[in-house]
Design an enzyme around this catalytic site. Sequence first.
Site, short mmCIF file in Angstrom:
data_model
loop_
_atom_site.label_atom_id
_atom_site.label_comp_id
_atom_site.label_asym_id
_atom_site.label_seq_id
_atom_site.Cartn_x
_atom_site.Cartn_y
_atom_site.Cartn_z
N PHE A 21 44.87 75.10 63.46
CA PHE A 21 45.19 76.53 63.57
C PHE A 21 45.09 77.25 62.22
CE2 PHE A 21 49.19 79.33 63.59
CZ PHE A 21 48.46 80.48 63.80
N GLY A 46 43.52 69.14 65.89
CA GLY A 46 42.54 70.18 65.62
C GLY A 46 41.53 70.28 66.75
N TYR A 155 58.73 64.05 61.24
CA TYR A 155 58.12 65.23 60.64
C TYR A 155 58.97 65.77 59.49
CZ TYR A 155 55.77 69.79 60.41
OH TYR A 155 55.07 70.90 59.99
#
Length: 344
Positions: A21, A46, A155
């Site tokens: 993005f 992606g 994350y």
Amino acid sequence: MSIGTKSNTKKTIVVTGGAGFIGSHLCEFFLAQGYKVICIDNYLTGSKNNIDRWKDHAKFKLIEQDICETIEIDEPIDCIYNLACPASPVHYQADPVHTMMSNVLGTRNLLLLAEQHGATFVQASTSEVYGDPEQHPQLETYWGHVNCTGPRACYDEGKRAAEALCFDFFRAGRVDARVARIFNTYGPRMQPDDGRIISNLVMQALKGEPLTVYGSGNQTRSFCYVSDMVRGLVAMMEMSPNRGLPINLGNPQEFTINELAELVLVLVPTTSKILYKPLPADDPQRRKPDISRAREILKWQPRVPLAEGLLKTIGWFSQIANRRVVPQKLKPAAAKESLARSAI
């Protein structure tokens, strides 16, 4: 607009996660400025659709590779932007071990590549390093409130480790590394199924499905349009001298999820209603960047109001949903209120 501090000649830019993005918007910006762009992506999150337009471009090169593998580039490179990591919970939790390794091993590989070439390095970190913050708004000096063993840790902690690597390389004089902490960003080329709040609500509205709001909907976020984020990341690379500090990039205008859902219902012609569901584990209650450091050091702040950015984003998603939808323009009173609230 020049990049880096070595000279004002056109440079070669590496964008990892360049088919994603934000990454694809960075590639587009640099190609438009006449730079050579090397895009590295393994297409985990992606999309080829984001970069196919440049497949025959003389100054665009694609390397299809995972950054967890050793990266070799024979030609000189000047700048590296590292955006190669899934950024939404549905994606980064799908393979949490790989998410952690992308942030740690992948970032190390790219820092070694930057060291080899003498390239300036920008790490795309995240507001998630603050966890479910007890400080509001969040300043870069805040150390965060992260559950290091929870489902989001791959994350959150991965990005925190990546930051540590960047600053260790910088303090050792090995790499001119800069760290941008990115807050919620939105705009065209978001994936419709990425699980992020704006893509979820807009796609549900376009399909006439209930708009899913988790918890009470009173939790807050701050939404930055992608063109503003690109300007901020470019400013990070141009910063001279490097202050050796993390810098928040985001829109400091704060909205509740309920307010966002109501705005989507105003802008999208739909019969959808709001449906409330339980809040996921470790979901932050409040999220708002303090961008004083970005204003002072980078001379940067966002320009695009939420209502304006949403109109462009809805137009993009309407094509994906195969609906010929013209987003509703705000009525004068609603427009005035929304634009005033979301303007800087």
